[in-house]
Design a protein around this motif. Structure first.
Motif, PDB file in Angstrom:
ATOM      1  N   GLU A  74     109.655  79.808   4.900  1.00 39.94           N
ATOM      2  CA  GLU A  74     108.420  80.617   4.565  1.00 39.94           C
ATOM      3  C   GLU A  74     107.174  80.281   3.897  1.00 39.94           C
ATOM      4  O   GLU A  74     106.739  79.900   3.591  1.00 39.94           O
ATOM      5  CB  GLU A  74     109.017  81.525   3.937  1.00 39.94           C
ATOM      6  N   ILE A  75     107.689  78.298   4.216  1.00 41.17           N
ATOM      7  CA  ILE A  75     106.104  77.679   3.213  1.00 41.17           C
ATOM      8  C   ILE A  75     105.003  77.228   4.527  1.00 41.17           C
ATOM      9  O   ILE A  75     105.725  77.074   6.000  1.00 41.17           O
ATOM     10  CB  ILE A  75     107.072  75.786   3.123  1.00 41.17           C
ATOM     11  N   PRO A  76     103.775  78.001   4.518  1.00 43.10           N
ATOM     12  CA  PRO A  76     102.622  77.751   5.858  1.00 43.10           C
ATOM     13  C   PRO A  76     103.030  76.404   6.049  1.00 43.10           C
ATOM     14  O   PRO A  76     102.735  76.487   7.502  1.00 43.10           O
ATOM     15  CB  PRO A  76     101.336  78.232   4.438  1.00 43.10           C
ATOM     16  N   SER A  77     102.553  75.489   5.300  1.00 45.10           N
ATOM     17  CA  SER A  77     102.576  73.590   6.304  1.00 45.10           C
ATOM     18  C   SER A  77     103.193  72.468   5.243  1.00 45.10           C
ATOM     19  O   SER A  77     103.271  73.327   4.082  1.00 45.10           O
ATOM     20  CB  SER A  77     101.404  73.610   6.626  1.00 45.10           C
ATOM     21  N   ARG A  78     103.443  71.606   5.834  1.00 43.08           N
ATOM     22  CA  ARG A  78     104.171  70.222   5.652  1.00 43.08           C
ATOM     23  C   ARG A  78     102.768  69.323   5.726  1.00 43.08           C
ATOM     24  O   ARG A  78     102.146  69.286   6.848  1.00 43.08           O
ATOM     25  CB  ARG A  78     105.179  69.859   6.126  1.00 43.08           C
ATOM     26  N   ASP A  79     102.324  68.609   4.771  1.00 41.35           N
ATOM     27  CA  ASP A  79     101.487  67.584   5.276  1.00 41.35           C
ATOM     28  C   ASP A  79     102.464  66.868   6.531  1.00 41.35           C
ATOM     29  O   ASP A  79     103.242  66.290   6.828  1.00 41.35           O
ATOM     30  CB  ASP A  79     101.134  66.884   4.143  1.00 41.35           C
ATOM     31  N   ILE A 295      89.508  54.766  24.903  1.00 44.65           N
ATOM     32  CA  ILE A 295      89.554  56.619  24.879  1.00 44.65           C
ATOM     33  C   ILE A 295      90.898  57.124  24.335  1.00 44.65           C
ATOM     34  O   ILE A 295      92.096  56.715  24.913  1.00 44.65           O
ATOM     35  CB  ILE A 295      89.243  56.763  25.582  1.00 44.65           C
ATOM     36  N   ASP A 296      90.587  58.020  23.895  1.00 48.26           N
ATOM     37  CA  ASP A 296      92.183  58.904  23.587  1.00 48.26           C
ATOM     38  C   ASP A 296      91.828  59.983  23.341  1.00 48.26           C
ATOM     39  O   ASP A 296      90.462  60.947  22.407  1.00 48.26           O
ATOM     40  CB  ASP A 296      93.004  58.109  22.346  1.00 48.26           C
ATOM     41  N   VAL A 297      92.828  60.687  23.351  1.00 51.27           N
ATOM     42  CA  VAL A 297      92.242  62.429  23.364  1.00 51.27           C
ATOM     43  C   VAL A 297      93.343  63.613  22.056  1.00 51.27           C
ATOM     44  O   VAL A 297      94.429  62.509  21.896  1.00 51.27           O
ATOM     45  CB  VAL A 297      92.861  63.171  24.786  1.00 51.27           C
ATOM     46  N   VAL A 298      93.221  63.734  21.084  1.00 52.79           N
ATOM     47  CA  VAL A 298      93.904  64.648  20.635  1.00 52.79           C
ATOM     48  C   VAL A 298      94.078  66.061  19.608  1.00 52.79           C
ATOM     49  O   VAL A 298      92.371  66.329  20.281  1.00 52.79           O
ATOM     50  CB  VAL A 298      93.150  63.647  18.782  1.00 52.79           C
ATOM     51  N   GLU A 299      94.708  66.234  19.007  1.00 57.34           N
ATOM     52  CA  GLU A 299      94.216  68.313  18.454  1.00 57.34           C
ATOM     53  C   GLU A 299      94.178  67.873  17.678  1.00 57.34           C
ATOM     54  O   GLU A 299      95.181  67.288  16.577  1.00 57.34           O
ATOM     55  CB  GLU A 299      95.795  68.394  19.321  1.00 57.34           C
ATOM     56  N   CYS A 300      92.727  68.481  17.101  1.00 59.03           N
ATOM     57  CA  CYS A 300      93.044  68.884  15.231  1.00 59.03           C
ATOM     58  C   CYS A 300      92.266  70.123  15.657  1.00 59.03           C
ATOM     59  O   CYS A 300      91.876  70.847  15.918  1.00 59.03           O
ATOM     60  CB  CYS A 300      91.911  67.995  14.712  1.00 59.03           C
ATOM     61  N   ARG A 301      93.568  70.430  15.010  1.00 58.43           N
ATOM     62  CA  ARG A 301      93.398  72.627  13.964  1.00 58.43           C
ATOM     63  C   ARG A 301      93.208  73.044  15.562  1.00 58.43           C
ATOM     64  O   ARG A 301      92.152  74.519  15.314  1.00 58.43           O
ATOM     65  CB  ARG A 301      91.854  73.098  13.206  1.00 58.43           C
ATOM     66  N   GLY A 355      96.422  63.415  16.495  1.00 59.26           N
ATOM     67  CA  GLY A 355      95.549  64.330  15.549  1.00 59.26           C
ATOM     68  C   GLY A 355      96.685  65.488  15.214  1.00 59.26           C
ATOM     69  O   GLY A 355      97.999  64.962  15.453  1.00 59.26           O
ATOM     70  N   ALA A 356      96.422  65.536  13.477  1.00 60.91           N
ATOM     71  CA  ALA A 356      97.127  66.505  12.395  1.00 60.91           C
ATOM     72  C   ALA A 356      96.633  66.785  11.463  1.00 60.91           C
ATOM     73  O   ALA A 356      95.838  66.790  10.850  1.00 60.91           O
ATOM     74  CB  ALA A 356      98.287  65.764  11.814  1.00 60.91           C
ATOM     75  N   GLY A 357      96.301  68.595  11.504  1.00 64.58           N
ATOM     76  CA  GLY A 357      95.041  69.413  11.055  1.00 64.58           C
ATOM     77  C   GLY A 357      93.814  69.015  10.836  1.00 64.58           C
ATOM     78  O   GLY A 357      93.243  68.786  12.065  1.00 64.58           O
ATOM     79  N   LEU A 374      93.634  56.272   8.992  1.00 61.74           N
ATOM     80  CA  LEU A 374      93.020  57.566   9.020  1.00 61.74           C
ATOM     81  C   LEU A 374      91.854  57.903   8.224  1.00 61.74           C
ATOM     82  O   LEU A 374      90.879  57.515   7.465  1.00 61.74           O
ATOM     83  CB  LEU A 374      94.035  57.394   7.578  1.00 61.74           C
ATOM     84  N   CYS A 375      91.689  58.256   9.747  1.00 59.17           N
ATOM     85  CA  CYS A 375      90.390  59.599   9.488  1.00 59.17           C
ATOM     86  C   CYS A 375      90.109  61.034   8.850  1.00 59.17           C
ATOM     87  O   CYS A 375      90.598  61.760   9.814  1.00 59.17           O
ATOM     88  CB  CYS A 375      89.324  59.691  10.699  1.00 59.17           C
ATOM     89  N   ASP A 376      89.670  61.600   7.780  1.00 54.95           N
ATOM     90  CA  ASP A 376      89.463  62.949   7.779  1.00 54.95           C
ATOM     91  C   ASP A 376      88.594  63.303   7.859  1.00 54.95           C
ATOM     92  O   ASP A 376      86.721  63.506   7.440  1.00 54.95           O
ATOM     93  CB  ASP A 376      89.868  62.581   6.132  1.00 54.95           C
ATOM     94  N   LEU A 377      88.512  64.600   9.033  1.00 55.04           N
ATOM     95  CA  LEU A 377      86.958  65.279   9.360  1.00 55.04           C
ATOM     96  C   LEU A 377      86.124  66.298   8.420  1.00 55.04           C
ATOM     97  O   LEU A 377      85.516  66.330   8.677  1.00 55.04           O
ATOM     98  CB  LEU A 377      87.431  66.060  10.573  1.00 55.04           C
ATOM     99  N   ARG A 378      87.237  67.047   7.644  1.00 59.39           N
ATOM    100  CA  ARG A 378      86.626  67.236   6.423  1.00 59.39           C
ATOM    101  C   ARG A 378      85.043  66.807   6.194  1.00 59.39           C
ATOM    102  O   ARG A 378      84.355  67.116   5.567  1.00 59.39           O
ATOM    103  CB  ARG A 378      86.987  67.828   5.789  1.00 59.39           C
ATOM    104  N   ASN A 379      85.608  65.255   5.731  1.00 66.94           N
ATOM    105  CA  ASN A 379      84.234  64.683   4.700  1.00 66.94           C
ATOM    106  C   ASN A 379      84.136  63.178   5.328  1.00 66.94           C
ATOM    107  O   ASN A 379      83.648  62.484   4.778  1.00 66.94           O
ATOM    108  CB  ASN A 379      84.898  64.420   3.433  1.00 66.94           C
ATOM    109  N   ASN A 380      84.370  63.177   6.558  1.00 66.51           N
ATOM    110  CA  ASN A 380      83.582  61.936   7.535  1.00 66.51           C
ATOM    111  C   ASN A 380      84.377  60.956   6.999  1.00 66.51           C
ATOM    112  O   ASN A 380      83.796  59.962   6.384  1.00 66.51           O
ATOM    113  CB  ASN A 380      82.762  62.123   7.918  1.00 66.51           C
ATOM    114  N   ASP A 381      85.545  60.972   6.049  1.00 63.85           N
ATOM    115  CA  ASP A 381      86.534  59.951   5.324  1.00 63.85           C
ATOM    116  C   ASP A 381      87.415  58.920   5.979  1.00 63.85           C
ATOM    117  O   ASP A 381      88.158  59.349   6.740  1.00 63.85           O
ATOM    118  CB  ASP A 381      86.660  60.079   3.672  1.00 63.85           C
TER     119      ASP A 381
END
Length: 411
Positions: A74-79, A295-301, A355-357, A374-381
């Motif tokens: 029932e926990i929505p998601s895990r890191d 090149i590589d293909v990933v899935e995010c969200r 990709g993950a989230g 490790l790239c964080d797409l939310r803030n381009n970090d």
């Protein structure tokens, strides 16, 4: 004097707060009923699952109970954890993105058998990782609990045919159901087979028709050699070769209730197989074929993205791209700072990504160095991760697979 009095009143309030804290600390977890205790413990990071058993007998019973697994579901998601690939290490290595550290996991008994000792991870989804041995057998495993299951063979449909992709998807509403998709054949004739865990069998072979988009030029890439960066760091004029761990790597998304599998063809184009409509098509290239790039293909969200390393004007560039369906072209959404990417220039770097989230884990390898970003797409970090050391030496991993560490995920 008034000021002294006002300060003198502080210790009394402090003592009162200390007494209240001591009252809170005197509360014992044993006073919780079983359901409430399991609910509290289910919110702990998954890495703590291994420590639950050693706290006390009651907590050990919680870790083994079916109701605790239900609470965890029932926990929505895990890191995410990133499952690192290295067939020469006798223990699995994972990078815990929540705790930002490397951990080791033991191989389960099924994968310790001699017939499966050479198994390589080929796909992952939810809390599960799929392995493939040299005989072509597929084994699904929950790396956290060590539970494994060997899948029934796909029969003769895939024999003597080139296997292009192995994709995996997990039911969003439950960790108890998953699918595996095999894409095989020779372009432009592709077929696929789907395994559904809910009925423990492979579905009938599905033929995929080629769909041509009028807005893009159709290139005859099926038999043409292209330039690519080999693992040795040389530019070779031949078909694209990938490391064994990424040879069948692909992703799955669900868009408008349609299941789509994406993979890289031997010529470096991105192929999308629409399982719902039983068709496939190739995306236009991001760069001309004569450019040196990885090149590589990933899935995010739930979205397909492309990570591309290229060299322009005396510097290297690492960027993330999304395909804009409206204008039928690629659109850049993130880029590594030039000060970081310039380090890769001229070093013949190969990238393997997952990709993950909102995160993309990138393994960079060349004959000269290796690094994990490790790239964080939310803030381009973009953050370079610490090396993983074993026996005093840094370990080089060629690729990784991402999964959610869930003890309730069933094989």
């Amino acid at each position: 004097m008034e000021q002294h009095d006002s300060w003198a009143s502080v210790p009394s309030r402090k003592r009162k707060l200390q007494e209240e804290d001591e009252g809170m600390l005197s509360f014992c977890m044993d006073e919780l009923n079983q359901d409430l205790l399991e609910g509290v413990l289910s919110w702990l990071p998954t890495s703590s699952f291994f420590r639950l058993r050693s706290v006390c007998k009651r907590w050990k019973s919680v870790a083994d109970s079916a109701s605790f697994k239900l609470a965890c579901s029932e926990i929505p998601s895990r890191d995410p954890w990133f499952f690192m690939v290295d067939p020469h290490i006798n223990k699995w290595t994972i990078f815990d993105s929540a705790e930002r550290r490397w951990n080791k996991l033991n191989h389960p008994p099924l994968l310790q058998q001699s017939s499966n000792s050479d198994s390589m991870p080929v796909a992952a989804s939810g809390g599960l990782v799929c392995f493939r041995n040299e005989s072509g057998d597929l084994i699904v495993c929950n790396p956290v609990t060590g539970s494994c299951r060997q899948l029934p063979p796909a029969y003769a449909a895939t024999e003597n045919k080139s296997l292009h992709a192995i994709a995996m998807s997990t039911c969003f509403k439950s960790q108890q159901s998953y699918k595996l998709v095999l894409v095989y054949g020779e372009l432009p004739k592709l077929s696929c087979k789907v395994y559904n865990s809910s009925n423990n069998c492979w579905e009938e072979e599905m033929l995929l028709k080629r769909k041509v988009d009028d807005s893009q030029e159709l290139e005859s890439n099926d038999d043409n050699a292209v330039y690519f960066l080999s693992k040795a760091g040389n530019v070779v004029a031949t078909d694209m070769q990938r490391s064994p761990s990424k040879q069948y790597s692909s992703i799955m998304t669900i868009k408008d209730e349609e299941e789509i599998t994406y993979f890289l063809s031997s010529s470096g184009t991105i192929v999308a197989c629409n399982l719902t409509r039983k068709c496939f098509f190739e995306y236009p290239r991001l760069l001309p074929v004569f450019y040196e790039y990885s090149i590589d293909v990933v899935e995010c969200r739930g979205e397909m993205l492309v990570v591309l390393l290229s060299e322009f004007f005396g510097s290297a560039s690492l960027r993330v791209w999304r395909f804009d369906e409206d204008i039928r072209s690629w659109h850049q959404i993130a880029a590594m700072p030039p000060a970081m990417s310039h380090e890769f220039y001229g070093k013949k770097v190969d990238i393997n990504c997952v990709g993950a989230g909102d995160q993309i884990f990138i393994c960079l390898n060349s004959a000269e160095f290796f690094s994990y970003i490790l790239c964080d797409l939310r803030n381009n970090d973009w953050v370079e991760l610490p090396k993983c050391f074993m026996n005093g030496e840094a370990v080089e991993f060629m690729s990784a697979f991402s999964f959610e560490p869930r003890i309730e995920a069933s094989v």
